[in-house]
Design a protein around this motif. Structure first.
Motif, short mmCIF file in Angstrom:
data_model
loop_
_atom_site.label_atom_id
_atom_site.label_comp_id
_atom_site.label_asym_id
_atom_site.label_seq_id
_atom_site.Cartn_x
_atom_site.Cartn_y
_atom_site.Cartn_z
N LEU A 54 -71.33 107.77 -76.26
CA LEU A 54 -72.32 107.16 -75.37
C LEU A 54 -71.72 106.01 -74.58
N SER A 55 -70.39 105.94 -74.58
CA SER A 55 -69.74 104.82 -73.91
C SER A 55 -69.83 104.94 -72.39
N MET A 275 -80.63 103.79 -62.01
CA MET A 275 -80.45 105.22 -61.82
C MET A 275 -79.22 105.46 -60.95
N CYS A 276 -78.56 106.58 -61.23
CA CYS A 276 -77.34 106.92 -60.49
C CYS A 276 -77.17 108.42 -60.55
N PRO A 282 -78.60 113.59 -62.06
CA PRO A 282 -79.12 112.22 -62.16
C PRO A 282 -78.81 111.63 -63.54
N ASP A 283 -78.66 110.33 -63.57
CA ASP A 283 -78.33 109.67 -64.84
C ASP A 283 -78.73 108.20 -64.73
N ILE A 284 -78.49 107.47 -65.80
CA ILE A 284 -78.75 106.02 -65.80
C ILE A 284 -77.46 105.34 -66.19
N ILE A 285 -77.15 104.26 -65.53
CA ILE A 285 -75.98 103.48 -65.95
C ILE A 285 -76.45 102.10 -66.37
N GLU A 286 -76.00 101.67 -67.53
CA GLU A 286 -76.42 100.36 -68.04
C GLU A 286 -75.76 99.24 -67.22
N TYR A 287 -76.41 98.09 -67.19
CA TYR A 287 -75.89 97.00 -66.34
C TYR A 287 -74.47 96.59 -66.75
N TYR A 288 -74.18 96.68 -68.06
CA TYR A 288 -72.85 96.24 -68.51
C TYR A 288 -71.78 97.30 -68.22
#
Ligand code: UTP
Length: 409
Positions: A54-55, A275-276, A282-288
């Motif tokens: 999940l990295s 979202m990205c 489609p996917d989600i990228i975490e802020y970090y």
């Protein structure tokens, strides 16, 4: 399942310790424990052995196109007409995900039963239903409502709704279903006992909601009703707009499998997942996970390219959900403080993390849905999450936002 069968099953999984107090139990206690052992879902073993990466490494992250406030405002009449038509035709249902434990808020019982009122009671569930009633009044039909609970709060939730007359909603249109539970384990993968007659179990995250709904037979109910779209939403947001006709219409007209209400990031470093696209998906990228360059990247209109922060209000196309229901959703293994039976026979919550829980997240469904419309909402009008008692995303901040929106507290 009898004792011998339970023992053989547990031995095969090296979990015989779950039967260590069996002889001390009453008949009911024995039956309860055997039933719980029979119902255990062993997929956690595979998740422990081969955890999903999940990295975020190895993804091909790119900005996604979304719909900003200006475009929504320009096309509002068109979207609203399409949304109203779909709702009137019975094509839209709402699904409230309320199986969580609300640990951060620190209340016993369902989070939605929390009273946020000041001069008079106002429960979270009640405020959300007031928001939904605005749509019902406007469109002239009730939207079928499905509520996901868990073993930990099912009785309390259903009786709360009954006591409060379903907040004015027709009782036959409110259906409850329980989400699945997953065992909680120590660092060696041994399932904790919560009491002498019960393994420690916790809700398996909000990502398995559709599979749980299907198991409960409610997908047949949806199909019988002719529902085509499901608006899922979280219990925490008291400004939640449910079955919002403009959002429904925009998603349908965009010909995507999923609409996602989003807030637009106010600065490059705001701590929200956005979202990205990962390749074409489609996917989600975490802020970090955003690099400095990505955080500051602009699109052709000069807006932040990665600005669409999802707020857990999605409109899913039912036929696509049915296609993907058997696909594996990544399981997140999270370290938590797990309440367990101590050697002195008392159940306690530890001060520090003592083991792992297994959770699937609704956000991970987005990739499987194949296409998504990020749809921007006015933050102050639609986003007042309650995660904590005070401070950020709290009862206090939500009260302020409710007042701003003219809600009397
Ligand atoms: P959160 O992730 O904020 O979890 O859930 P929570 O359980 O409410 O609160 P904490 O983390 O323990 O403080 C977001 C939404 O997903 C639902 C919650 O009820 C909330 O509406 N949820 C969460 C489920 O339905 N099931 C779960 O297993 C977890």
């Amino acid at each position: 399942m009898n004792y011998e069968q339970a023992y053989a099953l547990l031995k095969a999984h090296s979990q015989e310790h779950l039967l260590q107090y069996y002889d001390e139990l009453s008949q009911e206690g024995k039956a309860r424990l055997l039933a719980a052992i029979e119902a255990l879902d062993w997929s956690f073993e595979e998740d422990l052995k081969n955890p999903v990466d999940l990295s975020g490494a190895g993804r091909d992250i790119r900005p996604i196109k979304g719909m900003d406030l200006a475009e929504i405002e320009n096309r509002k009449a068109e979207f609203e007409a399409a949304g109203v038509q779909a709702i009137k035709a019975g094509k839209v249902a709402a699904v409230l995900l309320a199986g969580g434990m609300g640990t951060r808020l620190g209340v016993d019982g369902p989070k939605g039963a929390y009273d946020i009122g000041v001069t008079k009671p106002l429960y979270i569930f009640e405020q959300q239903m007031k928001n939904l009633m605005e749509v019902v009044e406007k469109v002239g039909v009730f939207v079928p409502l499905y509520i996901m609970t868990s073993d930990k709060n099912h009785e309390a939730t259903t009786s709360f709704w009954k006591e409060h007359g379903y907040f004015g909603y027709p009782e036959n249109l409110v259906k409850f279903f329980k989400q699945d539970m997953a065992p909680a384990v120590d660092y060696d993968g041994k399932i904790f006992l919560e009491t002498k007659d019960m393994p420690a179990m916790s809700p398996n995250g909000n990502g398995g909601w559709f599979a749980s709904m299907k198991k409960a037979g409610l997908v047949d109910d949806l199909n019988e009703k002719g529902v085509e779209w499901l608006n899922i939403y979280a219990v925490d947001n008291v400004l939640q707009r449910i079955a919002d006709p403009v959002f429904v219409g925009a998603t349908i007209l965009a010909e995507v499998n999923c609409g996602a209400k989003c807030i637009s990031k106010t600065n490059p470093y705001e701590k929200v997942g956005v979202m990205c696209l990962d390749g074409e998906k489609p996917d989600i990228i975490e802020y970090y996970e955003l690099t400095e360059e990505m955080a500051n990247q602009k699109d052709e209109d000069g807006n932040l390219a990665y600005r669409f922060g999802a707020i857990m209000n999605y409109l899913f196309r039912l036929s696509t959900l049915e296609e993907i229901v058997n696909k594996k959703i990544p399981v997140h293994i999270v370290e938590k403080k797990i309440e367990r039976l101590c050697e002195d026979g008392v159940t306690r919550k530890p001060e520090k993390e003592n083991g792992k829980k297994f959770e699937m997240l609704a956000v991970d469904l987005i990739k499987l849905m194949g296409s998504v419309l990020p749809y921007v909402v006015v933050r102050e009008k639609e986003f007042a999450p309650i995660k904590n008692k005070t401070g950020v995303d709290s009862v206090e901040s939500a009260r302020e936002l409710l007042k701003l929106n003219g809600v009397e507290l």
